[in-house]
Design a protein around this motif. Sequence first.
Motif, PDB file in Angstrom:
ATOM      1  N   UNK A  65       0.805  -1.217   0.000  1.00 50.69           N
ATOM      2  CA  UNK A  65       0.000   0.000   0.000  1.00 50.69           C
ATOM      3  C   UNK A  65       0.833   1.260   0.000  1.00 50.69           C
ATOM      4  N   UNK A  66       0.331   2.279  -0.674  1.00 52.60           N
ATOM      5  CA  UNK A  66       0.933   3.606  -0.667  1.00 52.60           C
ATOM      6  C   UNK A  66      -0.163   4.632  -0.468  1.00 52.60           C
ATOM      7  N   UNK A  67       0.034   5.528   0.471  1.00 48.77           N
ATOM      8  CA  UNK A  67      -0.946   6.577   0.749  1.00 48.77           C
ATOM      9  C   UNK A  67      -0.461   7.918   0.201  1.00 48.77           C
ATOM     10  N   UNK A  68      -1.394   8.841   0.040  1.00 51.69           N
ATOM     11  CA  UNK A  68      -1.053  10.169  -0.440  1.00 51.69           C
ATOM     12  C   UNK A  68      -0.671  10.207  -1.902  1.00 51.69           C
ATOM     13  N   UNK A  69      -1.187   9.240  -2.683  1.00 55.97           N
ATOM     14  CA  UNK A  69      -0.852   9.157  -4.109  1.00 55.97           C
ATOM     15  C   UNK A  69      -2.067   9.545  -4.953  1.00 55.97           C
ATOM     16  N   UNK A  70      -1.893  10.451  -5.885  1.00 54.53           N
ATOM     17  CA  UNK A  70      -2.981  10.815  -6.784  1.00 54.53           C
ATOM     18  C   UNK A  70      -3.192   9.724  -7.819  1.00 54.53           C
ATOM     19  N   UNK A  71      -4.458   9.471  -8.151  1.00 59.51           N
ATOM     20  CA  UNK A  71      -4.780   8.449  -9.143  1.00 59.51           C
ATOM     21  C   UNK A  71      -4.349   8.920 -10.528  1.00 59.51           C
ATOM     22  N   UNK A  72      -3.510   8.144 -11.236  1.00 58.28           N
ATOM     23  CA  UNK A  72      -3.105   8.555 -12.591  1.00 58.28           C
ATOM     24  C   UNK A  72      -4.313   8.628 -13.520  1.00 58.28           C
ATOM     25  N   UNK A  73      -4.324   9.646 -14.362  1.00 56.76           N
ATOM     26  CA  UNK A  73      -5.422   9.826 -15.305  1.00 56.76           C
ATOM     27  C   UNK A  73      -4.859  10.141 -16.682  1.00 56.76           C
ATOM     28  N   UNK A  74      -5.546   9.642 -17.696  1.00 51.27           N
ATOM     29  CA  UNK A  74      -5.147   9.921 -19.068  1.00 51.27           C
ATOM     30  C   UNK A  74      -5.608  11.296 -19.495  1.00 51.27           C
ATOM     31  N   UNK A  75      -5.374  11.621 -20.750  1.00 51.87           N
ATOM     32  CA  UNK A  75      -5.744  12.931 -21.269  1.00 51.87           C
ATOM     33  C   UNK A  75      -7.256  13.135 -21.233  1.00 51.87           C
ATOM     34  N   UNK A  76      -7.984  12.050 -21.267  1.00 54.70           N
ATOM     35  CA  UNK A  76      -9.445  12.172 -21.229  1.00 54.70           C
ATOM     36  C   UNK A  76      -9.948  12.612 -19.865  1.00 54.70           C
ATOM     37  N   UNK A  77      -9.101  12.535 -18.858  1.00 52.00           N
ATOM     38  CA  UNK A  77      -9.527  12.847 -17.504  1.00 52.00           C
ATOM     39  C   UNK A  77     -10.084  11.652 -16.771  1.00 52.00           C
ATOM     40  N   UNK A  78     -10.227  10.535 -17.466  1.00 54.78           N
ATOM     41  CA  UNK A  78     -10.776   9.337 -16.854  1.00 54.78           C
ATOM     42  C   UNK A  78      -9.635   8.465 -16.337  1.00 54.78           C
ATOM     43  N   UNK A  79      -9.797   7.960 -15.138  1.00 57.51           N
ATOM     44  CA  UNK A  79      -8.732   7.181 -14.525  1.00 57.51           C
ATOM     45  C   UNK A  79      -8.646   5.789 -15.115  1.00 57.51           C
ATOM     46  N   UNK A  80      -7.422   5.350 -15.384  1.00 53.68           N
ATOM     47  CA  UNK A  80      -7.177   3.938 -15.654  1.00 53.68           C
ATOM     48  C   UNK A  80      -6.714   3.367 -14.325  1.00 53.68           C
ATOM     49  N   UNK A  81      -7.637   2.726 -13.618  1.00 53.75           N
ATOM     50  CA  UNK A  81      -7.388   2.439 -12.202  1.00 53.75           C
ATOM     51  C   UNK A  81      -6.752   1.087 -11.957  1.00 53.75           C
ATOM     52  N   UNK A  82      -6.794   0.181 -12.921  1.00 52.00           N
ATOM     53  CA  UNK A  82      -6.268  -1.178 -12.715  1.00 52.00           C
ATOM     54  C   UNK A  82      -5.347  -1.501 -13.876  1.00 52.00           C
ATOM     55  N   UNK A  83      -4.075  -1.740 -13.571  1.00 54.67           N
ATOM     56  CA  UNK A  83      -3.056  -1.891 -14.610  1.00 54.67           C
ATOM     57  C   UNK A  83      -2.280  -3.178 -14.377  1.00 54.67           C
ATOM     58  N   UNK A  84      -2.174  -3.980 -15.424  1.00 54.77           N
ATOM     59  CA  UNK A  84      -1.402  -5.223 -15.363  1.00 54.77           C
ATOM     60  C   UNK A  84       0.077  -4.924 -15.501  1.00 54.77           C
ATOM     61  N   UNK A  85       0.904  -5.847 -15.041  1.00 53.86           N
ATOM     62  CA  UNK A  85       2.351  -5.664 -15.183  1.00 53.86           C
ATOM     63  C   UNK A  85       2.726  -5.862 -16.645  1.00 53.86           C
ATOM     64  N   UNK A  86       3.810  -5.229 -17.046  1.00 55.31           N
ATOM     65  CA  UNK A  86       4.254  -5.314 -18.435  1.00 55.31           C
ATOM     66  C   UNK A  86       4.648  -6.735 -18.784  1.00 55.31           C
ATOM     67  N   UNK A  87       4.269  -7.143 -19.993  1.00 58.25           N
ATOM     68  CA  UNK A  87       4.624  -8.492 -20.470  1.00 58.25           C
ATOM     69  C   UNK A  87       6.052  -8.495 -20.967  1.00 58.25           C
ATOM     70  N   UNK A  88       6.755  -9.548 -20.640  1.00 60.26           N
ATOM     71  CA  UNK A  88       8.153  -9.668 -21.091  1.00 60.26           C
ATOM     72  C   UNK A  88       8.282 -10.852 -22.020  1.00 60.26           C
TER      73      UNK A  88
END
Length: 465
Positions: free
Chosen positions: A442-465
């Motif tokens: 867990x990390x607190x005090x973190x702003x939710x990343x948002x794309x240019x649309x202003x809509x949050x992409x809230x769940x992100x998978x790890x990069x495929x290798x």
Amino acid sequence: MSTVFDALRLSTVSLDVAAAQRGTPQDIARRQQTRLAALLESTLRGSRLYRSLWPAGTTPNTALHQLPVVTRAQLMANFNDWVTDPQLQLDALRAFTADPNRIGEPWLGRYMVWESSGTSGQPGIFVQDAQAMAVYDALEALRRSPPPKPLLSSWWDPLGLGERTAFIGAIDGHFASTVSVRRLCTLNPWLAHSTRSFSLLQPLGALVQALNAFAPTAIATYPTAAALLADEAARGALRIRPREIWTGGEYLAPGVRDHITRQLGGAVRNSYGASEFLSIGWECAHGQMHVNADWVILEPVDEHLRPVPAGHAASSVLLTNLANHVQPLVRYALGDQITVHTERCRCGSPLPVVQVQGRHDEPLVMCGPDGRRVTLLPLALSTVLEDKAGVFDFYLRQIDACTLELQLPLEGEAGHQALARCCAELQSFARAMGLGAIEVRGKLGQRTPRGRSGKACRIVACAKT
């Protein structure tokens, strides 16, 4: 249980929807402007919030672009002044939507109520009267393009009595799709025997077993869920062969569509809707998404809320609901990214064509104790965090096959308590899905990343290798 339904309204709207479909783009524009003027008039009369926001001298004939943009947070913070019926009180509606036993039940005997997810950082509550429901019913019934049925099937079962429809989603909350399915089965009791709802929050093996037993001929679900079922069909666990797969609520990528079609065998039909307007768009037989522009206005805008010309991708879109006068939505920042096309579709519809690029939350593929891969769907994860932990603004990132990182904007004691709830619920859900123990950092005090649309992409998978 009664429900919100007016046969006369439905007949009137249905006749108009059918006539508009055979008309011209100019006919659609005339309907749109007439309905916009009626909406502005009723909103000026009934909504204290909009009266305070709109410029002095606003009339039903004021040009839409002269009115200010509104957001969900702004409207929800002033809910009781927003709605035009003073009997609609936010505290009472929140208590109502907190009770899963009342899903699909009419509020005050004349309103359908559903809640939205917290994608924008705050959940919303949306109220529909009989007029709005008549519009949604007519659009769903008359403008969806069902795939052609085999001739023999149509001959033996012209009324579709042998159809079995499976709705797969988050079925324990007052979400628009869940409420709509409950209402449909109440209005048409014979559908209750051929329509079943299946929870995405159950372990995948249990879901597959239940679907195999039901053997649906049609499926309605989210693209990520349909893709997961296609994976199960590819490995031989899921043995259903639906003729139709209806998807919506998430972005449907071309590759995902091909995978679903290839493995499940049915025709995929995608739709575009939101809690704010249930039936924004429908996909025709040519695979083009048409906006129901006679009943909803979409304004594509850039990151500064300036109009974006047709043919160019917008950063966001403003929605005006022409059907709902009890809870007006005028120039509402929906947040989806769309591109409006200038050319008409070969299907002949006068309705405009758009390309929709909606939510991009990703499925997380985790590793179970026996090395087996388990997929956690974004809709299920967000439901766990929102409904179980009561957190709506978050960023969940996969570190590796056994580790997740959860970022919350909260701080202090409230943040630590929220983080503890989230971690406990995520770990409980992981165990239920057969993962065993997973680590949640867990990390607190973190702003939710948002794309240019202003809509949050809230769940992100790890990069495929």
